[in-house]
Design a protein around this motif. Structure first.
Motif, PDB file in Angstrom:
ATOM      1  N   PRO A 125     -38.347  40.001  21.482  1.00 60.48           N
ATOM      2  CA  PRO A 125     -37.935  39.562  20.141  1.00 60.48           C
ATOM      3  C   PRO A 125     -36.507  39.005  20.137  1.00 60.48           C
ATOM      4  O   PRO A 125     -35.658  39.463  20.901  1.00 60.48           O
ATOM      5  N   GLU A 126     -36.280  38.015  19.258  1.00 59.98           N
ATOM      6  CA  GLU A 126     -34.913  37.491  19.119  1.00 59.98           C
ATOM      7  C   GLU A 126     -34.067  38.443  18.287  1.00 59.98           C
ATOM      8  O   GLU A 126     -32.861  38.525  18.463  1.00 59.98           O
ATOM      9  N   ILE A 127     -34.707  39.146  17.348  1.00 64.72           N
ATOM     10  CA  ILE A 127     -34.016  40.224  16.631  1.00 64.72           C
ATOM     11  C   ILE A 127     -34.285  41.488  17.436  1.00 64.72           C
ATOM     12  O   ILE A 127     -35.402  42.003  17.461  1.00 64.72           O
ATOM     13  N   GLU A 128     -33.252  41.955  18.099  1.00 70.40           N
ATOM     14  CA  GLU A 128     -33.406  43.018  19.096  1.00 70.40           C
ATOM     15  C   GLU A 128     -32.631  44.245  18.633  1.00 70.40           C
ATOM     16  O   GLU A 128     -31.677  44.131  17.851  1.00 70.40           O
ATOM     17  N   ASP A 129     -33.028  45.434  19.085  1.00 79.29           N
ATOM     18  CA  ASP A 129     -32.226  46.609  18.753  1.00 79.29           C
ATOM     19  C   ASP A 129     -31.135  46.763  19.811  1.00 79.29           C
ATOM     20  O   ASP A 129     -31.250  46.227  20.915  1.00 79.29           O
ATOM     21  N   ASP A 130     -30.070  47.462  19.440  1.00 83.12           N
ATOM     22  CA  ASP A 130     -28.918  47.464  20.343  1.00 83.12           C
ATOM     23  C   ASP A 130     -29.170  48.276  21.598  1.00 83.12           C
ATOM     24  O   ASP A 130     -28.489  48.112  22.600  1.00 83.12           O
ATOM     25  N   TRP A 131     -30.212  49.133  21.581  1.00 83.33           N
ATOM     26  CA  TRP A 131     -30.547  49.862  22.807  1.00 83.33           C
ATOM     27  C   TRP A 131     -31.050  48.886  23.886  1.00 83.33           C
ATOM     28  O   TRP A 131     -30.564  48.878  25.007  1.00 83.33           O
ATOM     29  N   HIS A 132     -32.028  48.032  23.533  1.00 84.08           N
ATOM     30  CA  HIS A 132     -32.549  47.076  24.517  1.00 84.08           C
ATOM     31  C   HIS A 132     -31.497  46.048  24.915  1.00 84.08           C
ATOM     32  O   HIS A 132     -31.417  45.642  26.074  1.00 84.08           O
ATOM     33  N   ASN A 133     -30.704  45.595  23.917  1.00 82.34           N
ATOM     34  CA  ASN A 133     -29.748  44.516  24.201  1.00 82.34           C
ATOM     35  C   ASN A 133     -28.544  45.023  25.003  1.00 82.34           C
ATOM     36  O   ASN A 133     -27.958  44.279  25.788  1.00 82.34           O
ATOM     37  N   PHE A 134     -28.169  46.311  24.770  1.00 86.09           N
ATOM     38  CA  PHE A 134     -26.948  46.838  25.409  1.00 86.09           C
ATOM     39  C   PHE A 134     -27.169  48.128  26.200  1.00 86.09           C
ATOM     40  O   PHE A 134     -27.060  48.124  27.424  1.00 86.09           O
ATOM     41  N   SER A 135     -27.459  49.233  25.486  1.00 84.49           N
ATOM     42  CA  SER A 135     -27.430  50.558  26.121  1.00 84.49           C
ATOM     43  C   SER A 135     -28.322  50.645  27.357  1.00 84.49           C
ATOM     44  O   SER A 135     -27.889  51.123  28.411  1.00 84.49           O
ATOM     45  N   ALA A 136     -29.564  50.179  27.250  1.00 91.80           N
ATOM     46  CA  ALA A 136     -30.494  50.273  28.378  1.00 91.80           C
ATOM     47  C   ALA A 136     -30.018  49.419  29.541  1.00 91.80           C
ATOM     48  O   ALA A 136     -30.421  49.627  30.686  1.00 91.80           O
ATOM     49  N   LEU A 137     -29.155  48.457  29.248  1.00 90.81           N
ATOM     50  CA  LEU A 137     -28.630  47.573  30.293  1.00 90.81           C
ATOM     51  C   LEU A 137     -27.273  48.078  30.792  1.00 90.81           C
ATOM     52  O   LEU A 137     -26.465  47.314  31.325  1.00 90.81           O
ATOM     53  N   ASN A 138     -27.035  49.378  30.580  1.00 86.05           N
ATOM     54  CA  ASN A 138     -25.812  49.999  31.069  1.00 86.05           C
ATOM     55  C   ASN A 138     -24.558  49.445  30.383  1.00 86.05           C
ATOM     56  O   ASN A 138     -23.509  49.325  30.998  1.00 86.05           O
ATOM     57  N   ILE A 139     -24.727  49.060  29.117  1.00 91.30           N
ATOM     58  CA  ILE A 139     -23.567  48.663  28.316  1.00 91.30           C
ATOM     59  C   ILE A 139     -23.445  49.679  27.176  1.00 91.30           C
ATOM     60  O   ILE A 139     -23.992  49.482  26.096  1.00 91.30           O
ATOM     61  N   PRO A 140     -22.761  50.827  27.446  1.00 92.32           N
ATOM     62  CA  PRO A 140     -22.666  51.857  26.400  1.00 92.32           C
ATOM     63  C   PRO A 140     -21.817  51.381  25.217  1.00 92.32           C
ATOM     64  O   PRO A 140     -21.166  50.342  25.290  1.00 92.32           O
ATOM     65  N   GLU A 141     -21.873  52.155  24.137  1.00 95.68           N
ATOM     66  CA  GLU A 141     -21.239  51.740  22.888  1.00 95.68           C
ATOM     67  C   GLU A 141     -19.770  51.385  23.021  1.00 95.68           C
ATOM     68  O   GLU A 141     -19.278  50.504  22.337  1.00 95.68           O
ATOM     69  N   THR A 142     -19.084  52.102  23.933  1.00 97.32           N
ATOM     70  CA  THR A 142     -17.646  51.890  24.056  1.00 97.32           C
ATOM     71  C   THR A 142     -17.319  50.756  25.026  1.00 97.32           C
ATOM     72  O   THR A 142     -16.163  50.430  25.243  1.00 97.32           O
ATOM     73  N   HIS A 143     -18.362  50.146  25.598  1.00 96.89           N
ATOM     74  CA  HIS A 143     -18.133  49.160  26.654  1.00 96.89           C
ATOM     75  C   HIS A 143     -17.534  47.861  26.112  1.00 96.89           C
ATOM     76  O   HIS A 143     -18.014  47.333  25.103  1.00 96.89           O
ATOM     77  N   PRO A 144     -16.492  47.349  26.767  1.00 94.29           N
ATOM     78  CA  PRO A 144     -15.860  46.121  26.262  1.00 94.29           C
ATOM     79  C   PRO A 144     -16.822  44.928  26.243  1.00 94.29           C
ATOM     80  O   PRO A 144     -16.617  43.991  25.486  1.00 94.29           O
ATOM     81  N   ALA A 145     -17.889  44.967  27.049  1.00 91.87           N
ATOM     82  CA  ALA A 145     -18.836  43.843  27.070  1.00 91.87           C
ATOM     83  C   ALA A 145     -19.460  43.620  25.701  1.00 91.87           C
ATOM     84  O   ALA A 145     -19.851  42.512  25.357  1.00 91.87           O
ATOM     85  N   MET A 162     -29.419  46.655  14.644  1.00 95.08           N
ATOM     86  CA  MET A 162     -30.166  45.485  15.100  1.00 95.08           C
ATOM     87  C   MET A 162     -29.203  44.314  15.310  1.00 95.08           C
ATOM     88  O   MET A 162     -28.261  44.123  14.547  1.00 95.08           O
ATOM     89  N   VAL A 163     -29.466  43.540  16.340  1.00 95.50           N
ATOM     90  CA  VAL A 163     -28.611  42.394  16.665  1.00 95.50           C
ATOM     91  C   VAL A 163     -29.500  41.175  16.913  1.00 95.50           C
ATOM     92  O   VAL A 163     -30.706  41.305  17.107  1.00 95.50           O
ATOM     93  N   LEU A 164     -28.906  39.983  16.846  1.00 93.57           N
ATOM     94  CA  LEU A 164     -29.585  38.819  17.412  1.00 93.57           C
ATOM     95  C   LEU A 164     -29.286  38.904  18.895  1.00 93.57           C
ATOM     96  O   LEU A 164     -28.120  38.987  19.291  1.00 93.57           O
ATOM     97  N   ARG A 165     -30.298  38.946  19.732  1.00 95.54           N
ATOM     98  CA  ARG A 165     -30.066  39.218  21.157  1.00 95.54           C
ATOM     99  C   ARG A 165     -29.020  38.240  21.713  1.00 95.54           C
ATOM    100  O   ARG A 165     -29.044  37.043  21.443  1.00 95.54           O
ATOM    101  N   THR A 166     -28.072  38.794  22.473  1.00 97.29           N
ATOM    102  CA  THR A 166     -26.961  37.993  22.983  1.00 97.29           C
ATOM    103  C   THR A 166     -27.285  37.387  24.342  1.00 97.29           C
ATOM    104  O   THR A 166     -26.538  36.570  24.858  1.00 97.29           O
ATOM    105  N   HIS A 167     -28.396  37.833  24.934  1.00 98.41           N
ATOM    106  CA  HIS A 167     -28.865  37.292  26.208  1.00 98.41           C
ATOM    107  C   HIS A 167     -30.353  37.616  26.346  1.00 98.41           C
ATOM    108  O   HIS A 167     -30.910  38.337  25.507  1.00 98.41           O
TER     109      HIS A 167
END
Ligand code: PHE
Length: 341
Positions: A125-145, A162-167
């Motif tokens: 999905p283009e509207i993605e949750d932040d777990w799939h877009n970030f956390s599961a990809l080893n980008i935790p909440e505090t991560h500068p990425a 929810m985010v618009l997927r950044t990648h």
């Protein structure tokens, strides 16, 4: 009377005039009809003498009218055909026909090239949750990425933000989950991605293609061979040279940025040769944590992944220089590059 009537049949200049002659002669009040009516008041001898003459008159006039009519209709058809000749040398104004947009064209090419290498096409999905877009990809909440990605967040209450997927990388997680942690994965995931960024080389919506292989015994050699084979097929050249530069992505370890060699032809950069280097994609060996987030045991399974800007690839292949033109829908631009007739 016969001579008069036949003369007026010949003289009729149009179908209407001919019909008037017919009514005048053979109509209810017509001259010939009038004669026929007189037969009723005649003695049998008279009728026998006069009848055949009147009937023959009627026949002659009827025939003359039919013949004249056929001639006039043929003349009319001849005249129409003569007037309708086509001049095949006249210039024609062809209607504009649609074409496949360069971005779609490149997506199709990618699907074809990777299909030959055994990759399926995956989507997310283009509207993605932040777990799939970030956390599961080893980008935790505090991560500068997270800040680096200039993320569009969706307003409102959600279980997960929810985010618009950044990648397209979240599709890595979805593809692994879909494969269930027991089967190899070999997919590409082309699609739209979003970042709050806009200038000559950045648009808030852009396109990426993700590549992911999960299997046993996968090494960086497989990654390099796959990218080389892909870029040679895509740019249709054998003199493609790659340079892998050590880099950093949270979801790959080790990570490499991939440069492709270019040469200068008529003052323009052309892919192929190695007069200079151009960065084309990010890649690396899938991070253990990402393999685990996808439901695979990282002690058994390894993999590589890469992510590549599709718009960039199209610009390089077709010699286009302004990214924004991709999304203006300007027919002159599309026609110029041969993407519309
Ligand atoms: N997702 C990264 C980006 O958007 C690209 C990438 C994908 C890098 C996969 C490594 C592996 O920049």
């Amino acid at each position: 009377l016969r001579t008069d009537l036949l003369a007026s049949v010949d003289a009729a200049g149009s179908l209407d005039a001919l019909d008037a002659v017919r009514v005048h002669a053979l109509g209810k009040q017509g001259a010939v009809t009038g004669l026929l009516k007189t037969l009723g008041g005649m003695s049998p001898e008279e009728r026998q003498a006069t009848g055949p003459r009147i009937h023959s008159l009627r026949e002659a006039v009827t025939d003359a009218i039919a013949t004249r009519k056929a001639v006039m209709e043929r003349d009319a058809l001849d005249a129409r055909l003569a007037g309708e000749t086509l001049d095949m040398t006249l210039p024609v104004d062809l209607p504009t026909t649609g074409g496949v947009h360069p971005v779609s064209q490149v997506m199709d090419e990618l699907a074809e090239i990777f299909a030959d290498l055994g990759f399926a096409v995956a989507t997310g999905p283009e509207i993605e949750d932040d777990w799939h877009n970030f956390s599961a990809l080893n980008i935790p909440e505090t991560h500068p990425a997270r800040a680096m990605h200039d993320t569009f967040y969706l307003a409102g209450e959600h279980e997960r933000p929810m985010v618009l997927r950044t990648h397209t990388s979240p599709v890595q997680i979805r593809a692994m989950k879909a494969a269930g942690g027991t089967k190899p994965v070999r997919i590409i995931a082309p699609g739209r991605t979003y970042r709050s960024d806009s200038d000559a080389t950045h648009t808030p919506m852009f396109h990426q293609v993700e590549g992911l292989v999960i299997d046993k015994g996968i090494t960086m050699g497989h990654l390099k061979w796959t990218l080389e084979t892909f870029l040679k097929a895509f740019f249709e050249r054998d003199d493609i040279v790659l340079r892998l530069r050590p880099s950093y992505f949270p979801f790959t370890e080790p990570s490499a940025e991939v440069d492709v060699g270019f040469s200068i032809q008529n003052g323009k950069r052309v892919i192929g040769g190695a007069e200079g280097w151009m960065e084309v994609l990010g890649s690396g060996m899938v991070h253990r944590k990402v393999i685990a987030a996808g439901g695979y045991d990282p002690d058994e399974w390894q993999g590589f992944a890469f992510g590549c800007g599709i718009d960039r690839l199209a610009m390089l292949k077709y010699g286009m220089d302004d990214l924004r033109a991709f999304f203006d829908g300007d027919l002159r631009w599309l026609k110029h590059y041969g993407f519309s007739a």
